[in-house]
Design a protein around this motif. Sequence first.
Motif, mmCIF file in Angstrom:
data_model
loop_
_atom_site.group_PDB
_atom_site.id
_atom_site.type_symbol
_atom_site.label_atom_id
_atom_site.label_comp_id
_atom_site.label_asym_id
_atom_site.label_seq_id
_atom_site.Cartn_x
_atom_site.Cartn_y
_atom_site.Cartn_z
ATOM 1 N N UNK A 132 0.823 -1.201 0.000
ATOM 2 C CA UNK A 132 0.000 0.000 0.000
ATOM 3 C C UNK A 132 0.867 1.265 0.000
ATOM 4 N N UNK A 133 1.974 1.244 0.740
ATOM 5 C CA UNK A 133 2.872 2.405 0.743
ATOM 6 C C UNK A 133 3.481 2.593 -0.647
ATOM 7 N N UNK A 134 3.851 1.497 -1.295
ATOM 8 C CA UNK A 134 4.381 1.588 -2.655
ATOM 9 C C UNK A 134 3.320 2.137 -3.607
ATOM 10 N N UNK A 135 2.080 1.717 -3.428
ATOM 11 C CA UNK A 135 0.978 2.187 -4.276
ATOM 12 C C UNK A 135 0.740 3.690 -4.067
ATOM 13 N N UNK A 136 0.797 4.149 -2.825
ATOM 14 C CA UNK A 136 0.658 5.585 -2.553
ATOM 15 C C UNK A 136 1.780 6.347 -3.259
ATOM 16 N N UNK A 137 2.997 5.820 -3.181
ATOM 17 C CA UNK A 137 4.135 6.447 -3.853
ATOM 18 C C UNK A 137 3.877 6.569 -5.351
ATOM 19 N N UNK A 138 3.407 5.501 -5.964
ATOM 20 C CA UNK A 138 3.138 5.508 -7.408
ATOM 21 C C UNK A 138 2.041 6.505 -7.767
ATOM 22 N N UNK A 139 0.978 6.546 -6.973
ATOM 23 C CA UNK A 139 -0.145 7.450 -7.264
ATOM 24 C C UNK A 139 0.258 8.917 -7.088
ATOM 25 N N UNK A 140 1.026 9.221 -6.036
ATOM 26 C CA UNK A 140 1.482 10.598 -5.841
ATOM 27 C C UNK A 140 2.423 11.018 -6.964
ATOM 28 N N UNK A 141 3.309 10.118 -7.389
ATOM 29 C CA UNK A 141 4.222 10.424 -8.495
ATOM 30 C C UNK A 141 3.423 10.711 -9.768
ATOM 31 N N UNK A 142 2.425 9.891 -10.019
ATOM 32 C CA UNK A 142 1.583 10.085 -11.204
ATOM 33 C C UNK A 142 0.877 11.441 -11.131
ATOM 34 N N UNK A 143 0.326 11.777 -9.984
ATOM 35 C CA UNK A 143 -0.363 13.058 -9.815
ATOM 36 C C UNK A 143 0.595 14.222 -10.052
ATOM 37 N N UNK A 144 1.812 14.116 -9.549
ATOM 38 C CA UNK A 144 2.787 15.209 -9.674
ATOM 39 C C UNK A 144 3.521 15.180 -11.013
ATOM 40 N N UNK A 145 3.278 14.134 -11.822
ATOM 41 C CA UNK A 145 3.896 14.053 -13.142
ATOM 42 C C UNK A 145 5.385 13.802 -13.107
ATOM 43 N N UNK A 146 5.805 12.947 -12.194
ATOM 44 C CA UNK A 146 7.229 12.613 -12.112
ATOM 45 C C UNK A 146 7.402 11.142 -11.754
ATOM 46 N N UNK A 147 8.620 10.610 -11.877
ATOM 47 C CA UNK A 147 8.834 9.190 -11.577
ATOM 48 C C UNK A 147 8.608 8.884 -10.094
ATOM 49 N N UNK A 148 8.154 7.672 -9.827
ATOM 50 C CA UNK A 148 7.959 7.224 -8.440
ATOM 51 C C UNK A 148 9.306 7.093 -7.747
ATOM 52 N N UNK A 149 9.329 7.436 -6.482
ATOM 53 C CA UNK A 149 10.527 7.343 -5.653
ATOM 54 C C UNK A 149 10.453 6.042 -4.862
ATOM 55 N N UNK A 150 11.546 5.251 -4.833
ATOM 56 C CA UNK A 150 11.512 4.037 -3.999
ATOM 57 C C UNK A 150 11.486 4.437 -2.515
ATOM 58 N N UNK A 151 10.522 3.938 -1.789
ATOM 59 C CA UNK A 151 10.372 4.274 -0.373
ATOM 60 C C UNK A 151 11.184 3.304 0.489
ATOM 61 N N UNK A 152 11.337 2.096 0.011
ATOM 62 C CA UNK A 152 12.093 1.089 0.751
ATOM 63 C C UNK A 152 13.484 0.989 0.151
ATOM 64 N N UNK A 153 14.497 0.998 1.008
ATOM 65 C CA UNK A 153 15.891 1.024 0.565
ATOM 66 C C UNK A 153 16.372 -0.368 0.189
ATOM 67 N N UNK A 154 17.263 -0.462 -0.819
ATOM 68 C CA UNK A 154 17.815 -1.759 -1.200
ATOM 69 C C UNK A 154 18.464 -2.432 0.013
ATOM 70 N N UNK A 155 18.161 -3.702 0.184
ATOM 71 C CA UNK A 155 18.728 -4.470 1.288
ATOM 72 C C UNK A 155 18.012 -4.283 2.616
ATOM 73 N N UNK A 156 17.077 -3.339 2.665
ATOM 74 C CA UNK A 156 16.325 -3.104 3.899
ATOM 75 C C UNK A 156 15.311 -4.230 4.084
#
Length: 164
Positions: A132-156
């Motif tokens: 759900x957090x990833x989905x919120x990230x994708x939807x906010x990125x789409x609304x703002x017209x920019x690429x989605x930001x990874x919220x979870x860090x590699x290896x985390x």
Amino acid sequence: MAKIRTGNKAPDFELKDLDGKRVSLQESLARGPVVAAFFKVGCPTCQFAFPFLERLFEAYRSDRTTFLAISQDDAEDTREFCAEYGVTFPALIDEDGYPASNEYGLTNVPTYYLIAPNGTVQVDSVGFGKKEIQKISEELARFLGRPAVPIFKPGEVVPDTKPG
């Protein structure tokens, strides 16, 4: 389970922030999407989830997005929670009797929502939900017209879910 889910119209609320200023969902939606996150300071899943919600805020903070932490505790305890868990987005107090929480039919916290500018819930999560957090990230990125930001860090190591 909350009675307000994805696809439902989000009930309006007007609550005071930590400085006593009134904040309404309707006014916030006039600027753009709103992430509304209900919590209790003593809830271990809230303590786990809010640093990830803060990452969302840091990634998508703009004059066209609003993030609201909605506390079921008093202002002093809420201030301490925000300081301890690094929450810098506005916190509101769901007053005695929890009018906003009850309007949303909450039975567990954390419960968080992404609410579209038209008032429709786009994403809902009861407890912590990585998807759900990833989905919120994708939807906010789409609304703002920019690429989605990874919220979870590699290896985390982050569980997919954590019940509230």
